[in-house]
Design a protein around this motif. Structure first.
Motif, mmCIF file in Angstrom:
data_model
loop_
_atom_site.group_PDB
_atom_site.id
_atom_site.type_symbol
_atom_site.label_atom_id
_atom_site.label_comp_id
_atom_site.label_asym_id
_atom_site.label_seq_id
_atom_site.Cartn_x
_atom_site.Cartn_y
_atom_site.Cartn_z
ATOM 1 N N ARG A 36 -17.343 -18.521 10.502
ATOM 2 C CA ARG A 36 -16.426 -18.507 10.452
ATOM 3 C C ARG A 36 -15.413 -16.885 11.516
ATOM 4 O O ARG A 36 -14.067 -17.839 11.797
ATOM 5 C CB ARG A 36 -15.767 -17.502 8.815
ATOM 6 C CG ARG A 36 -16.319 -18.809 8.452
ATOM 7 C CD ARG A 36 -15.491 -18.529 6.887
ATOM 8 N NE ARG A 36 -16.498 -19.474 5.948
ATOM 9 C CZ ARG A 36 -16.857 -19.620 4.583
ATOM 10 N NH1 ARG A 36 -15.900 -18.290 3.144
ATOM 11 N NH2 ARG A 36 -17.312 -20.477 3.931
ATOM 12 N N LEU A 37 -16.038 -16.435 11.723
ATOM 13 C CA LEU A 37 -15.842 -14.851 12.580
ATOM 14 C C LEU A 37 -15.364 -15.362 14.132
ATOM 15 O O LEU A 37 -13.982 -15.642 14.842
ATOM 16 C CB LEU A 37 -16.645 -13.531 12.781
ATOM 17 C CG LEU A 37 -15.960 -12.858 11.032
ATOM 18 C CD1 LEU A 37 -16.911 -11.386 11.450
ATOM 19 C CD2 LEU A 37 -14.585 -12.330 11.204
ATOM 20 N N ALA A 38 -16.074 -16.367 14.370
ATOM 21 C CA ALA A 38 -15.920 -16.702 15.407
ATOM 22 C C ALA A 38 -14.553 -17.991 15.563
ATOM 23 O O ALA A 38 -13.849 -17.753 17.191
ATOM 24 C CB ALA A 38 -17.292 -17.657 15.864
ATOM 25 N N GLY A 39 -14.474 -18.607 14.771
ATOM 26 C CA GLY A 39 -14.003 -20.128 14.886
ATOM 27 C C GLY A 39 -12.530 -18.818 14.484
ATOM 28 O O GLY A 39 -11.561 -19.447 15.233
ATOM 29 N N ASP A 40 -12.636 -18.143 14.514
ATOM 30 C CA ASP A 40 -10.665 -17.105 13.472
ATOM 31 C C ASP A 40 -11.319 -16.433 15.751
ATOM 32 O O ASP A 40 -9.453 -16.464 16.133
ATOM 33 C CB ASP A 40 -11.147 -16.458 12.623
ATOM 34 C CG ASP A 40 -10.100 -15.188 13.482
ATOM 35 O OD1 ASP A 40 -9.018 -15.117 12.527
ATOM 36 O OD2 ASP A 40 -10.079 -13.880 13.747
ATOM 37 N N ARG A 41 -11.750 -16.006 15.716
ATOM 38 C CA ARG A 41 -11.246 -14.803 17.412
ATOM 39 C C ARG A 41 -10.931 -16.543 17.959
ATOM 40 O O ARG A 41 -10.222 -16.394 19.068
ATOM 41 C CB ARG A 41 -13.330 -14.462 17.825
ATOM 42 C CG ARG A 41 -13.167 -13.455 17.306
ATOM 43 C CD ARG A 41 -14.354 -12.577 18.024
ATOM 44 N NE ARG A 41 -15.489 -13.020 18.329
ATOM 45 C CZ ARG A 41 -16.526 -12.974 17.082
ATOM 46 N NH1 ARG A 41 -15.980 -12.412 15.786
ATOM 47 N NH2 ARG A 41 -17.363 -13.579 16.993
ATOM 48 N N GLU A 42 -11.996 -17.669 18.123
ATOM 49 C CA GLU A 42 -11.569 -18.910 19.075
ATOM 50 C C GLU A 42 -9.740 -19.421 18.960
ATOM 51 O O GLU A 42 -9.204 -19.361 19.736
ATOM 52 C CB GLU A 42 -12.855 -19.489 18.539
ATOM 53 C CG GLU A 42 -12.892 -20.479 19.680
ATOM 54 C CD GLU A 42 -13.839 -21.791 19.602
ATOM 55 O OE1 GLU A 42 -14.204 -22.735 20.411
ATOM 56 O OE2 GLU A 42 -14.756 -21.620 18.628
#
Lengths: 681, 681
Positions: B146-152
């Motif tokens: 989820r954090l990676a999706g947010d960073r993206e």
């Protein structure tokens, strides 16, 4: 024993091994001294090993578990040194491919290998107490006791060797009772081929000879099979049955394709592995000789089934070994014969050169680490004893206080292992070899006109093709002739007839060229039980000085001794520290493992303690060492002491440990120590 | 990183290790090249290791079993070399006592140690498929995605690292979705202290944040404990429950008395053991980083609880290490700080000198075998993470493609282990130390006239004795005064009164001298997961040349490289054989492990193949070698080639492998090869 040629054939052994003259000297000495302390005092030996923590029962403070042992510092070091020698002697010398595979194994693997169905011993239950005994051990123990009782009655000998306290107490003492001569003969015949009996046959022996549980005198029930593998389950659901491997071999076979690829597709080559294996023994009672968890070293040598010659066989063919072959045993005898391995292979006693080569390599390894060659023999498996697929199998048996014990097996397992795993998994485990000369064959070959065939015969086309393709050369020739006449008829199994013409098929002579040969290699498997080797080596090395019968000496060759050099300052006084540190550092730099003993006791006691640990050399630092920079060098077996400068002595002891010189040569370099007797033995 | 002082403090390391300047050179190069091939290509790396058979899934032809791996020839050799270095660095350098204890362990031992009750992970079940997942891994994977999706979504970064194919396919691709700033903060805080949550707390997290099985998107049930020990049973009756050890430590503790005796009763000392352990992981998916069977190396250092100083601490106190301490993590951060170990101990961040000493020794070992010090940190355990009895605990974590992985633990376990086994078995596991100065105490002591006591009080005598002996000093003094007056009265718990006179008892002041101090030593436990170290070392060593991105190079230090020297004859023609054999024999004599590659392919290809195997040096034999007796020496990382006479080159390469010279020094001895370019790179 022709030991000379060994060293010429394997020059690599020499620099790392204890010089042969010295080792012979030690084992001769050990046997002489063992004679003075005759019979071998197993109780004192065991007590020494236990006290010095070579090994001890595992979980001792919890009461222990039969068949599980822990190795302490000297035992661990001895084992590590034996492994190191093994690695050099086999893996490095022969360029083997080392592996390290897992112990936990899914059930399917051992179902295929046959272990789930057959890796079992026959056990019998005491009909009253329910105690469990191994059936063959029961027969062996009771018959040996009866024979011992007979020998006593005839005034020939004392009681038989006993294996442990329990037997000693209850069953070890043979009843003095003379047997009929035929009975003696019968018992001896049974014992000579004990490994050849099936379970039901062992049960028959128990009934016929009224063999009872020696601990209770109760009758025992019918032999039942008990699988020796420890079972567990893998993963959180508990659905995947697994076993702890009882040998490392399957890990080699399953990786065969990767190994072959690593070896650029060529055979012969060998894989090697050192690791732990597990066997849930029925009733382990013989110390390190029968345990439930042990370290093995196994080699799988993959060889062309059509060519089991070995390129280095000529280097070993003159080496003589002690053989106890199959025929002799099956005739009820245990008489060995000494024969060169070349002769044994020529006469077909040993099945092939590669097997013979490994038998000699095993022999050299064992003698090199200190096994007494006079107490080493190679026994061939008898017909029932050997697996059905095996071509030949020999055990290196080492003599010890309990008799002859199998320590290494060496079998030609043919193509069995690779074939069964390949059949089960559908993965080919084969070698594909480009033929130097392609094999050219000519044969009559049907050539089909597929279009006409389909049009004329529709769904029968496949049947017809199959019928014709299956024909042998003469039948095809006949067909060819008939087709040349215009037509022929073929007949299916269910009697249907089909008329064929040259429009459908012709028979032509064709040339075939086969340039790749595909085969499943055979496997020669030398398999070492390292704990048994370690134990028998300790027995062969143990003796006592006449001057101090209470204390033992372990004459281990330096190459395997746990510690090579003991550094002994006269006392723990600080003034000795700089020299102790200098000598330790210099030995470490020379790769010689040393220990310091500056404990508060006499030098003589400290040396005696280290004689029990097998430490071959001692360096004493006394008050003269400080001004003169001299130390004395003491040799364990002779207790000789020499003196020299620190650097001279370190150089000498390094060569002694590396085996490039022996003690005699060392004595030529260093004068005898004749100063003040600082060292009281 | 202050590396200078290390080598001065531990001069023994230098001669056997790769010269630091060279190793720095290699790892710098690796990092430079990794940058050019950024991001690290895990798929290519894995494929290379698999193809060269460093390791492979065990039972591959049977479909494999998750979490079980076999090591092939280069992996086995690398592992053996790492173990060899470990033995020198720890056991020999510190004079530790080596052990080899059994894997199979009776249940009682692990009941006492707490493993039966508590050696468990929390698992959750997919509510629909029944698939089992580790609860903390589920939380980690989903939140990180989820954090990676947010960073993206914020346009900050690409997709997160993925652990395996399955995740890649189903869950590895993060959904691009911006989160609230507070949510991001909350997720980061959870991840920073993930190891600190209990099972119910993990369940709570799943509910609160709607964490589902990433493979199926189904909800998961409540976390349940799953014991990670493999269970079996010992002996033919099936009644004795046993476990495969999940660590080697208990084998040390149970032998404590024997070890102490072997060390002449003195502490501090350490025992050490290298061996296989087993953990039935719930769902192993991370290659060698999480396996069900693995080789460990463990040290148990026994120390006086009142004195945890270390005599050699002064040698290491200035060495700086990267620390991630407890407070920082509990505050939700992962920020490390660099600090000398001396300062960390002085400030109480590391609990004591002995723990600090071992942390540095671990650091030196890892860097010495080739771990990149920039990817190594020591993380302290948080309160809930640490066992209740432990004083302090630090993990050496090594960075790799999956993040930071614990590879070594280093804990001060206080007296827990010895105390619980002693309490359970009734065997004292203590040190008895003669006090230099006996402790002298004076106290009031009752002196009984047993005869009169018995005559007067009969069966009450015992009660009276007990009452008086239990009195404290002031009460005894009061009694003494009353007795001096003629008599006194003592009262039992049930109210019965007894009148005592000086004929029965007197109170006297007596002097007591205690000359032995008895204590349970504390245990400092450094514990190494060798497979994880081996894997991260391979990752740190892997890179590709810009000229040949498809093929990898493994810049392993020579000290651990599987093969040290590759001998490459120009072709397999017989005329090269004598030189090949001469050079092989000379290298073997010098103790340098070499292999010959005379396969039918170009020299450049053969070198490239051996670059992938990490072979640091190559010797080329060409047509000029025969008349001139010269060979070329090639260095793996630079692909530099030098030329010299056979003996010169062998002497140089031996010193390079021993680490007494580096490549720069070698280049000063041997001129660059500028002849015909026989070697095409």
């Amino acid at each position: 024993m022709r030991l000379g040629p060994i060293l010429r054939s394997f020059p690599h052994i020499r620099p790392r091994s204890y010089p042969l003259v010295h080792r012979r000297h030690s084992s001769d000495m050990a046997s002489v001294v063992n004679k003075t302390a005759h019979p071998f005092d197993k109780a004192r030996f065991d007590a020494t090993l236990n006290r010095r923590f070579f090994y001890a029962p595992a979980f001792e403070i919890y009461g222990g578990v039969a068949g599980l042992y822990d190795y302490g510092p000297p035992g661990s070091a001895l084992q590590a040194n034996i492994i190191d020698q093994w690695r050099k002697h086999f893996i490095i010398e022969e360029g083997m491919l080392e592996l390290d595979t897992t112990i936990m194994t899914p059930s399917a693997v051992f179902e295929t290998s046959g272990h789930v169905a057959r890796f079992a011993d026959w056990m019998v239950k005491d009909t009253k107490t329910g105690d469990v005994l191994r059936a063959d051990h029961l027969v062996k123990n009771v018959l040996e006791n009866r024979l011992a009782g007979d020998r006593e009655a005839r005034g020939l000998a004392a009681a038989p060797p006993v294996e442990d306290k329990k037997r000693k107490k209850k069953a070890g003492k043979a009843t003095t009772l003379k047997l009929d001569d035929e009975v003696v003969k019968e018992y001896e015949t049974i014992l000579a081929q004990l490994d050849n009996y099936t379970g039901p046959e062992l049960g028959e022996l128990c009934r016929k000879h009224k063999l009872t549980n020696p601990d209770t005198d109760n009758e025992v029930g019918e032999p039942q099979q008990f699988n020796l593998m420890f079972q567990s389950s893998i993963g959180p659901t508990g659905q995947h049955k697994g076993y702890l491997r009882p040998e490392t071999a399957q890990g080699h076979f399953l990786n065969f394709n990767r190994l072959l690829d690593y070896n650029n597709g060529r055979v012969p080559f060998a894989s090697a592995q050192i690791g732990r294996s597990f066997r849930n023994e029925i009733s382990p009672r013989a110390g390190l000789l029968r345990v439930r968890e042990f370290t093995m070293a196994e080699i799988e040598h993959y060889v062309d089934p059509d060519d089991k010659s070995h390129p280095r066989f000529k280097e070993v063919r003159d080496i003589a070994i002690v053989l106890l072959d199959r025929d002799v045993q099956e005739a009820g005898s245990s008489e060995t014969r000494v024969m060169s391995v070349g002769e044994a292979v020529d006469k077909g006693i040993i099945a092939n050169e590669t097997l013979g080569y490994f038998i000699v390599r095993i022999y050299l390894f064992l003698v090199n680490i200190g096994i007494n060659p006079k107490r080493l023999r190679f026994r061939q498996h008898m017909a029932n004893e050997m697996a059905h697929y095996a071509t030949d199998c020999w055990d290196a048996e080492i003599h010890n206080a309990t008799g002859w014990t199998e320590c290494v097996g060496c079998a030609d397992r043919a193509a069995y292992d690779l074939s069964v795993h390949s059949a089960k998994t559908g993965q080919p485990l084969v070698v594909r070899q480009a033929l130097k000369e392609p094999i050219v064959t000519e044969k009559e070959t049907p050539e089909w006109n597929k279009k006409n065939l389909g049009k004329l015969f529709k769904k029968d086309a496949a049947v017809i093709t199959q019928l014709v393709e299956a024909l042998d050369e003469p039948s095809l020739l006949k067909l060819k002739g008939e087709l040349a006449q215009g037509s022929t008829v073929v007949k299916s199994e269910d009697g249907k007839e089909f008329a064929l013409t040259p429009e459908v098929v012709t028979i032509e002579r064709k040339v075939f060229k086969q340039s790749i040969r595909e085969f499943t290699p055979n496997v020669i498997e030398p398999s070492f039980g390292l704990g048994r080797i370690l134990y028998t080596l300790l027995e062969h090395s143990f003796w006592s000085r006449e001057s101090d019968v209470e204390r033992g000496v372990l004459s281990l060759p330096p190459v395997v001794a746990p510690t090579k050099v003991l550094i002994v300052p006269l006392s723990a006084r600080e003034e000795f520290n700089p020299l102790v540190q200098e000598i330790s550092a210099k030995l470490r730099k020379a790769g010689v493992f040393s220990r310091v003993d500056d404990s508060n006791t006499s030098i003589g006691k400290r040396y005696a303690r280290n004689d029990e640990l097998g430490t071959p050399f001692g360096l004493t630092i006394d008050f003269a060492s400080i001004p003169n920079r001299t130390v004395t060098l003491r040799e364990r077996d002779t207790t000789d002491q020499r003196i020299g400068s620190i650097d001279e002595v370190i150089a000498t002891v390094t060569e002694l440990v590396d085996g490039t010189i022996d003690w005699e040569e060392a004595c030529q370099r260093l004068p005898a120590y004749d100063g003040v007797q600082a060292v009281a033995e």
